[in-house]
Design a protein around this motif. Structure first.
Motif, PDB file in Angstrom:
ATOM      1  N   VAL A 162       0.954  -1.304   0.067  1.00  0.00           N
ATOM      2  CA  VAL A 162       0.088   0.107  -0.068  1.00  0.00           C
ATOM      3  C   VAL A 162       0.829   1.261   0.217  1.00  0.00           C
ATOM      4  N   VAL A 163       1.907   1.175   0.816  1.00  0.00           N
ATOM      5  CA  VAL A 163       2.870   2.491   1.043  1.00  0.00           C
ATOM      6  C   VAL A 163       3.508   2.708  -0.367  1.00  0.00           C
ATOM      7  N   ALA A 164       4.048   1.463  -0.868  1.00  0.00           N
ATOM      8  CA  ALA A 164       4.753   1.713  -2.328  1.00  0.00           C
ATOM      9  C   ALA A 164       3.793   2.238  -3.292  1.00  0.00           C
ATOM     10  N   ALA A 165       2.542   1.614  -3.435  1.00  0.00           N
ATOM     11  CA  ALA A 165       1.883   2.117  -4.305  1.00  0.00           C
ATOM     12  C   ALA A 165       1.206   3.537  -4.388  1.00  0.00           C
ATOM     13  N   LEU A 166       1.104   4.294  -3.064  1.00  0.00           N
ATOM     14  CA  LEU A 166       0.534   5.468  -2.904  1.00  0.00           C
ATOM     15  C   LEU A 166       2.025   6.471  -3.138  1.00  0.00           C
ATOM     16  N   ARG A 167       3.037   6.031  -2.721  1.00  0.00           N
ATOM     17  CA  ARG A 167       4.461   6.774  -2.757  1.00  0.00           C
ATOM     18  C   ARG A 167       4.704   6.872  -4.293  1.00  0.00           C
ATOM     19  N   ALA A 168       4.237   5.936  -5.169  1.00  0.00           N
ATOM     20  CA  ALA A 168       4.578   5.815  -6.593  1.00  0.00           C
ATOM     21  C   ALA A 168       3.665   6.895  -7.097  1.00  0.00           C
ATOM     22  N   GLY A 202       2.956   9.937  -5.799  1.00  0.00           N
ATOM     23  CA  GLY A 202       3.295  11.191  -5.470  1.00  0.00           C
ATOM     24  C   GLY A 202       3.433  11.643  -4.086  1.00  0.00           C
ATOM     25  N   TYR A 203       2.737  10.658  -3.397  1.00  0.00           N
ATOM     26  CA  TYR A 203       2.639  11.067  -1.883  1.00  0.00           C
ATOM     27  C   TYR A 203       4.011  10.657  -1.200  1.00  0.00           C
ATOM     28  N   THR A 204       4.138  11.538  -0.198  1.00  0.00           N
ATOM     29  CA  THR A 204       5.442  11.252   0.642  1.00  0.00           C
ATOM     30  C   THR A 204       4.952  10.334   1.635  1.00  0.00           C
ATOM     31  N   TYR A 205       4.067  10.600   2.587  1.00  0.00           N
ATOM     32  CA  TYR A 205       3.339   9.803   3.756  1.00  0.00           C
ATOM     33  C   TYR A 205       1.928   9.384   3.450  1.00  0.00           C
ATOM     34  N   VAL A 206       1.826   8.028   4.021  1.00  0.00           N
ATOM     35  CA  VAL A 206       0.726   7.334   3.933  1.00  0.00           C
ATOM     36  C   VAL A 206       0.163   7.236   5.352  1.00  0.00           C
TER      37      VAL A 206
END
Length: 266
Positions: free
Chosen positions: A233-239, A241-245
């Motif tokens: 989940v973290v990898a998908a959202l950082r990809a 453009g988000y820095t924090y999840v």
């Protein structure tokens, strides 16, 4: 209740249906086709950056399955500075653009009545877009006949609609806090973020945008799964453009961005 709905529609003669592919508007469309015949019904799908491509594709496929005449109408709400400003009444400016486009199309075709899928429970949350619907004479037969969301799903299932249990959806701008400017680029980021999580197997979710922070809402039953898939989940959202999840422990709820408004008025 289905027969009452069909009887109401017969009284209208010819109709245009504000169609999104959600269960509410699909029920209105199906009942209209059954009551009036496809020659007296047209489904109107408003298309803008606030509509995810996946939702558009599903809506088109379902309309074809139902045999419904369909027109896609580009709308320009995202270019409106009043919409971009994202005040608590943003939905009014959105619906004004959308319903105005639908009303104009219908009147050019000699269709007097434009219907939407608002049900009897849709007035329980903050809904500034209803003012635009009233101003542009949009009819809401499900609301008028007292259909709850459960009634809508029951009727849709009885009519064999494949989306009878489809999770509720909302425009992508509903993920943005009031006061944060809404732009096509921001809407695209949110769309890509949610699509990445759908690819991980989640069926219902919201990615709420808070600058560099993505606040993920999933149903309570999916909270353990989200934690189990934490790294993906973290990898998908950082990809995207988000820095924090973050994972919202209050779980998924419709209109969570309106909670700040309700707190201020309490």
């Amino acid at each position: 209740m289905i027969e009452k709905l069909k009887s109401r529609l017969v009284e209208l003669g010819r109709v245009a249906v504000a169609y999104s592919g959600g269960v509410d508007s699909t029920l209105v469309l199906k009942a209209s086709l059954d009551a009036l015949g496809s020659e007296n019904v047209v489904a109107l799908l408003a298309v803008s950056p606030s509509l995810p491509q996946s939702e558009k594709d599903e809506a088109l496929a379902l309309a074809r399955q139902l045999g419904a005449p369909l027109e896609m109408l580009p709308t320009e709400e995202v270019a409106d500075p009043a919409y971009q400003a994202n005040a608590p009444n943003r939905c009014y400016f959105c619906k004004d653009h959308v319903y105005r486009a639908l009303r104009q199309f219908a009147e050019k075709g000699g269709i007097e009545h434009v219907l939407d899928g608002m049900n009897a429970e849709d007035t329980l949350d903050v809904r500034p877009g209803r003012a635009a619907a009233r101003e542009l004479r949009i009819l809401s037969p499900l609301h008028d006949l007292g259909f709850s969301k459960a009634d809508v799903r029951e009727a849709a299932r009885a009519l064999g609609l494949p989306n009878w249990d489809k999770p509720a959806a909302a425009c992508l701008a509903s993920r943005v806090p009031y006061g944060t400017r809404v732009t096509p680029g921001l809407l695209s980021q949110i769309e890509r973020a949610e699509a990445a999580l759908f690819d991980l197997g989640f069926r219902e979710l919201r990615v709420r945008h808070h600058g560099d922070v993505a606040r993920l809402e999933v149903p309570e039953a999916d909270l353990p799964r989200a934690l189990h898939q934490r790294e993906a989940v973290v990898a998908a959202l950082r990809a995207t453009g988000y820095t924090y999840v973050t994972l919202d422990l209050a779980a998924l709820r419709s209109g969570s961005m309106n909670e700040v408004l309700k707190a201020r008025s309490a």
